[in-house]
Design a protein around this motif. Structure first.
Motif, short mmCIF file in Angstrom:
data_model
loop_
_atom_site.label_atom_id
_atom_site.label_comp_id
_atom_site.label_asym_id
_atom_site.label_seq_id
_atom_site.Cartn_x
_atom_site.Cartn_y
_atom_site.Cartn_z
N LYS A 239 1.22 32.91 88.99
CA LYS A 239 1.93 31.79 88.21
C LYS A 239 2.47 30.79 89.04
O LYS A 239 3.24 31.01 89.64
CB LYS A 239 2.80 32.06 87.06
N LEU B 54 3.97 26.77 89.49
CA LEU B 54 4.48 25.87 88.96
C LEU B 54 3.93 24.56 89.81
O LEU B 54 4.38 24.47 91.04
CB LEU B 54 5.93 25.76 89.08
N SER C 9 -4.69 21.50 90.43
CA SER C 9 -4.66 22.45 89.46
C SER C 9 -6.17 22.97 89.44
O SER C 9 -6.44 24.38 89.49
CB SER C 9 -4.58 22.22 88.05
N CYS D 52 0.81 26.02 85.99
CA CYS D 52 1.51 25.30 84.92
C CYS D 52 2.06 23.98 85.27
O CYS D 52 2.93 23.85 86.22
CB CYS D 52 2.63 26.32 84.70
N GLU D 53 1.58 22.97 84.50
CA GLU D 53 1.95 21.71 84.98
C GLU D 53 3.18 21.09 84.19
O GLU D 53 3.24 21.35 82.96
CB GLU D 53 0.76 20.70 84.71
N ILE E 81 10.09 27.32 79.78
CA ILE E 81 9.75 27.08 80.91
C ILE E 81 10.52 27.03 81.87
O ILE E 81 10.87 27.56 83.13
CB ILE E 81 8.78 25.68 81.13
N PHE F 166 7.97 32.40 87.73
CA PHE F 166 6.79 31.69 88.73
C PHE F 166 6.65 32.41 89.90
O PHE F 166 7.80 32.60 90.44
CB PHE F 166 7.11 30.27 88.87
#
Length: 528
Positions: free
Chosen positions: A250, A252, A264, A275-276, A425, A434
């Motif tokens: 994952k 970031l 991405s 994960c934006e 988040i 993350f």
């Protein structure tokens, strides 16, 4: 003269195979039919990621609903829509004719005058077996099964003796499949692989044998693919999807969705789950007078060069051009320099090829190293336009002045701190949720820490260049990897290389040492 009564345009029905789950495995014909549909009825086996991808490109008023009831009930829904002049679709996992229920629906529609088509897809069993790294050469069976009682276990036993087979079933039916195989005479020790979330971001495969695969797959839910036979051993060399460098990581990405697209996409190609999280928002300058004068100067031949240091600067200038009805032709003889390839691509998108892009380090220093000093004879126009952010450093402007150029350092846009991301988040950032974070500038470091907190110590930190690394260290972060060239592709490559190094180190460790290792993330977990 005969007057004809106006009739509604005829609707149509399509039965579409979604393939094994990965949205990119949808055929072009299937994608075109789905994005043109008025009504989409989908089966529960179609992954949400694929449905989301279709919804984002579908007609604005397209209706999506799950398929419910017997085949006749679904057929009635499709026929009702088609008779109203609409384009209706039944979207199924795998291939339409791989499901007995869908075959019955097609038969029901075929008895009417409504036009229909069947668009095939890759079968779940065959497609997921390929993603799991299990070939199915020679004598083989690949079947998608809705009801395990329809399985011909004697045929499966024969296939297991001569080669391998794959079947897609519900996880709850694994015990029934095991019992059927053993009853048909399949040896208990024949290799088996069970794959969940096939072709998805979290695909996971466990290997065992016929007599033990049910226990090995404990915890699997939904549709799974069972591959049985000697070819399961080929996973050691052919497992490519789950063996990508960043598989399951994952990551970031503290950039806006618009900016993060290329990053991405590259991360996903290496198996990561990006994960934006926007850390900055771009706004126009507080007063437009500077940019107005700059655009007029470009048209009037006031500048010899325009230097773009970011994609946002390119967009800001072109938006201002658009406001005045100007286009690329009005650049005339002005030369363009870009700090890096991403910025250059933004310029090329408007039909202009930049004259200068640093061949080495893609930074202010790299650009200055290749920018020629001003020569009064060769350069009768000695002024440079530098449209930038309001918080840009003075390095580039100062270097150009040292080389004899006059510089109009213009604020083309302002960067402001974005709103904090959702609480989940923020919690994941601070708690180690993350596996890695990619910083592309000093401002992304400052702003991420400001709006969401400092990443956990177990999170791998990758930075795009030396200045970003300095800022990360100032904020108490450990920098784990940095590319030689300051570019987004090289940054992702550096993270992938780092992940491979971790994997090699962990593989070389004794089992006890692995369990005590401080190395975190999916790479470490696979060896524990």
């Amino acid at each position: 003269m005969t007057t004809r009564t106006a009739r509604k345009p005829a609707g149509r029905i399509a039965f579409i195979g979604a393939g094994p789950g990965d949205p990119e495995l949808l055929t072009r014909r299937a994608y075109a039919a789905l994005t043109d549909a008025d009504q989409v009825v989908y089966d529960r086996g179609v992954p949400e990621t694929l449905l989301s991808a279709i919804r984002s490109d579908a007609k604005e008023d397209a209706q999506f609903s799950p398929a419910e009831g017997a085949p006749g009930d679904v057929a009635k829904v499709l026929l009702s829509a088609a008779k109203s002049g609409l384009s209706a679709v039944h979207l199924v996992a795998g291939d339409p004719f791989g499901h007995d229920t869908v075959v019955k629906e097609v038969q029901a529609v075929a008895r009417t005058a409504v036009h229909f088509e069947v668009i095939p897809g890759i079968g779940q069993a065959e497609g997921v077996a390929a993603y799991a790294g299990v070939p199915l050469p020679g004598v083989r069976i690949a079947a998608d099964v809705d009801d395990v009682t329809t399985l011909d276990f004697d045929a499966l036993a024969g296939a297991a003796q001569k080669g391998s087979f794959a079947v897609a079933v519900d996880a709850g039916d694994l015990a029934a499949v095991r019992d059927g195989l053993l009853a048909a005479g399949v040896e208990p020790g024949v290799p088996v692989a069970v794959t969940g979330d096939g072709t998805g971001e979290t695909q996971y495969t466990t290997t065992s044998t016929v007599d033990s695969f049910v226990a090995a797959a404990l915890g699997f839910t939904g549709r799974v693919v069972l591959t049985v036979g000697a070819d399961v051993a080929e996973r050691d060399t052919l497992s490519w999807w789950e063996n990508r460098p960043l598989y399951g990581w994952k990551v970031l990405v503290p950039r806006t969705k618009e900016q993060a697209g290329a990053m991405s996409a590259r991360l996903r190609a290496y198996g990561a789950i990006p994960c934006e999280v926007p850390t900055i928002a771009v706004e126009p300058p507080r007063t437009p007078a500077q940019m107005e004068r700059a655009v007029k100067g470009l048209v009037d031949g006031r500048y010899a060069w325009v230097i773009f240091t970011s994609v946002n600067a390119v967009r800001a200038v072109w938006e201002k051009f658009g406001e005045h009805g100007l286009d690329a032709r009005h650049f005339g003889g002005v030369k363009i320099a870009c700090i890096g390839e991403a910025t250059a691509d933004a310029v090329r998108a408007f039909g202009i090829q930049p004259e200068l892009i640093p061949a080495g380090e893609q930074s202010s220093d790299g650009l200055l190293a290749e920018f020629s000093p001003h020569d009064e004879i060769l350069d009768p126009v000695g002024r440079v336009l530098l449209p930038r952010a309001d918080i840009a450093t003075e390095t580039l402007a100062a270097g150009l002045i040292e080389r004899g150029w006059e510089v109009d350092d213009v604020t083309a846009y302002r960067t402001v701190r974005a709103a904090p991301p959702p609480a989940e988040i923020r919690d994941a950032i601070k708690s180690g949720g993350f596996d890695a974070v990619l910083f592309t500038s000093s401002s992304t470091v400052r702003n991420l820490v400001g709006i969401a907190g400092k990443p956990h110590a177990r999170t791998v930190v990758a930075v795009i260049g030396p200045k970003t690394a300095e800022t990360a260290v100032e904020f108490g972060l450990r920098v784990d990897t940095q590319p030689q060239n300051a570019s987004v592709p090289d940054l992702v490559e550096a993270l992938a290389d780092y992940a491979l190094e971790l994997r090699e180190k962990l593989a070389a460790m004794p089992a006890k040492q692995r369990r005590g290792s401080k190395v975190q993330g999916p790479t470490a977990l696979r060896f524990r």
